[in-house]
Motif scaffolding. Structure first.
Motif, PDB file in Angstrom:
ATOM      1  N   UNK A  54      -4.625  -5.004  -1.774  1.00  0.00           N
ATOM      2  CA  UNK A  54      -3.237  -4.526  -1.714  1.00  0.00           C
ATOM      3  C   UNK A  54      -2.790  -4.312  -0.269  1.00  0.00           C
ATOM      4  N   UNK A  55      -3.716  -3.843   0.558  1.00  0.00           N
ATOM      5  CA  UNK A  55      -3.388  -3.583   1.959  1.00  0.00           C
ATOM      6  C   UNK A  55      -3.134  -4.882   2.718  1.00  0.00           C
ATOM      7  N   UNK A  56      -3.868  -5.920   2.372  1.00  0.00           N
ATOM      8  CA  UNK A  56      -3.650  -7.213   3.023  1.00  0.00           C
ATOM      9  C   UNK A  56      -2.281  -7.767   2.664  1.00  0.00           C
ATOM     10  N   UNK A  57      -1.877  -7.582   1.409  1.00  0.00           N
ATOM     11  CA  UNK A  57      -0.555  -8.040   0.983  1.00  0.00           C
ATOM     12  C   UNK A  57       0.536  -7.292   1.741  1.00  0.00           C
ATOM     13  N   UNK A  58       0.353  -5.981   1.897  1.00  0.00           N
ATOM     14  CA  UNK A  58       1.349  -5.171   2.600  1.00  0.00           C
ATOM     15  C   UNK A  58       1.473  -5.595   4.061  1.00  0.00           C
ATOM     16  N   UNK A  59       0.335  -5.807   4.718  1.00  0.00           N
ATOM     17  CA  UNK A  59       0.357  -6.199   6.131  1.00  0.00           C
ATOM     18  C   UNK A  59       1.047  -7.547   6.292  1.00  0.00           C
ATOM     19  N   UNK A  60       0.811  -8.451   5.337  1.00  0.00           N
ATOM     20  CA  UNK A  60       1.399  -9.787   5.430  1.00  0.00           C
ATOM     21  C   UNK A  60       2.877  -9.798   5.067  1.00  0.00           C
ATOM     22  N   UNK A  61       3.246  -9.093   4.014  1.00  0.00           N
ATOM     23  CA  UNK A  61       4.625  -9.145   3.521  1.00  0.00           C
ATOM     24  C   UNK A  61       5.536  -8.082   4.138  1.00  0.00           C
ATOM     25  N   UNK A  62       4.964  -7.022   4.666  1.00  0.00           N
ATOM     26  CA  UNK A  62       5.783  -5.910   5.141  1.00  0.00           C
ATOM     27  C   UNK A  62       6.072  -5.897   6.624  1.00  0.00           C
ATOM     28  N   UNK A  63       5.648  -6.942   7.355  1.00  0.00           N
ATOM     29  CA  UNK A  63       5.879  -7.018   8.813  1.00  0.00           C
ATOM     30  C   UNK A  63       5.372  -5.762   9.532  1.00  0.00           C
ATOM     31  N   UNK A  64       4.219  -5.280   9.107  1.00  0.00           N
ATOM     32  CA  UNK A  64       3.704  -4.046   9.682  1.00  0.00           C
ATOM     33  C   UNK A  64       3.159  -4.236  11.093  1.00  0.00           C
ATOM     34  N   UNK A  65       2.703  -5.437  11.425  1.00  0.00           N
ATOM     35  CA  UNK A  65       2.203  -5.679  12.777  1.00  0.00           C
ATOM     36  C   UNK A  65       3.326  -5.500  13.786  1.00  0.00           C
ATOM     37  N   UNK A  66       4.469  -6.113  13.489  1.00  0.00           N
ATOM     38  CA  UNK A  66       5.630  -5.957  14.371  1.00  0.00           C
ATOM     39  C   UNK A  66       6.132  -4.525  14.372  1.00  0.00           C
ATOM     40  N   UNK A  67       6.167  -3.894  13.187  1.00  0.00           N
ATOM     41  CA  UNK A  67       6.600  -2.507  13.100  1.00  0.00           C
ATOM     42  C   UNK A  67       5.679  -1.577  13.874  1.00  0.00           C
ATOM     43  N   UNK A  68       4.380  -1.823  13.788  1.00  0.00           N
ATOM     44  CA  UNK A  68       3.424  -1.007  14.541  1.00  0.00           C
ATOM     45  C   UNK A  68       3.632  -1.165  16.038  1.00  0.00           C
ATOM     46  N   UNK A  69       3.843  -2.397  16.485  1.00  0.00           N
ATOM     47  CA  UNK A  69       4.062  -2.645  17.915  1.00  0.00           C
ATOM     48  C   UNK A  69       5.308  -1.930  18.401  1.00  0.00           C
ATOM     49  N   UNK A  70       6.385  -2.006  17.624  1.00  0.00           N
ATOM     50  CA  UNK A  70       7.622  -1.332  18.015  1.00  0.00           C
ATOM     51  C   UNK A  70       7.452   0.183  18.039  1.00  0.00           C
ATOM     52  N   UNK A  71       6.821   0.730  17.004  1.00  0.00           N
ATOM     53  CA  UNK A  71       6.614   2.183  16.948  1.00  0.00           C
ATOM     54  C   UNK A  71       5.782   2.669  18.125  1.00  0.00           C
ATOM     55  N   UNK A  72       4.718   1.944  18.428  1.00  0.00           N
ATOM     56  CA  UNK A  72       3.860   2.357  19.540  1.00  0.00           C
ATOM     57  C   UNK A  72       4.607   2.252  20.868  1.00  0.00           C
TER      58      UNK A  72
END
Length: 272
Positions: A54-72
């Motif tokens: 489920x976590x892999x799906x979220x990371x892939x579909x939720x743009x969390x990498x970009x969101x994490x970079x922006x938040x940081x």
């Protein structure tokens, strides 16, 4: 006997309060590892099948990498700029005892009580050409930290003896050398405390990027979660996994930095 009963009652109250606080986090975690039908029930039972995918799906579909970079980026830069500049300002306001500096100090503290007017802020940003930019968001986050940083650091500086400044000046230190080589190292506990608190505040800030950013490329993690929930509102297992991934960085930072937060706030607990 009476003291023992009171002690036991206090412990029971603490345990009950801890359970109340921990239960929602436990529910979110276990449901993030369930199937769609199991997660929809939102109960506290363990998953029949542990779906870490489920976590892999979220990371892939939720743009969390970009969101994490922006938040940081927003949290780190704004907290760093605010802590360093406010430390310099607090040092001057605290050491130069004048009516003007006193007025400036209390004027800055008024920022605690007045809410941010995002309509006016957006017009100002449009006028100076930084609307809908990462630079504009960092400026907005940084300015919002000023009252707390000035108040906290100024209180801590009050506990630093003025004789240290005088000795450094006698030895030939100028204003910049005095602050960066003598005073700044002494402020380490409160600077780390202020940085961590403001970092977590920016990371969890939802309203500022919601009003000041209109493109998904600029969205931090919490806005990415908001957008992801709109698309996955029927898939609660993914929503819960998204929430866990969003909260995890802040939880890790607080876990390792809590001793600095406690020591920094307690060390600065002096009368202004």
């Amino acid at each position: 006997m009476k003291k023992k009963v009171i002690y036991i009652l206090k412990q029971l109250v603490c345990i009950i309060l801890s359970i109340i606080v921990i239960t929602p986090f436990y529910m979110v975690f276990v449901n993030s590892l369930k199937t769609k039908n199991e997660a929809a029930r939102m109960n506290l039972s363990l998953p029949r099948e542990w779906l870490f995918s489920n976590y892999l799906v979220v990371i892939r579909e939720g743009n969390l990498i970009q969101g994490f970079s922006n938040s940081f980026l927003y949290a780190f830069l704004s907290a760093t700029i605010a802590v360093v500049t406010c430390a310099m300002a607090a040092f001057v306001l605290n050491r130069e005892k004048s009516k003007l500096n006193r007025m400036i100090y209390y004027f800055i503290l008024c920022g605690f009580f007045f809410p941010v007017n995002f309509v006016t802020l957006m017009k100002i940003f449009n006028t100076i050409g930084i609307a809908n930019t990462r630079f504009g968001l960092i400026i907005a986050f940084t300015s919002g930290m000023v009252p707390f940083c000035i108040f906290t650091i100024s209180n801590f500086i009050s506990s630093v003896p003025v004789e240290i400044d005088e000795a450094a000046v006698i030895d030939g230190a100028n204003a910049l050398m005095l602050f960066f080589k003598i005073v700044l190292p002494l402020l380490k506990p409160v600077l780390i405390t202020t940085f961590l608190l403001q970092f977590m505040g920016v990371w969890n800030d939802f309203m500022t990027p919601l009003y000041l950013s209109s493109t998904s490329k600029m969205w931090p993690m919490n806005l990415a979660v908001y957008n992801f929930f709109g698309k996955m509102s029927s898939n609660w297992q993914y929503v819960f996994a998204d929430i866990i991934l969003t909260c995890l960085p802040v939880a890790v930072i607080y876990f390792f930095g809590q001793k600095y937060i406690i020591s920094g706030l307690s060390s600065g607990a002096v009368k202004k």
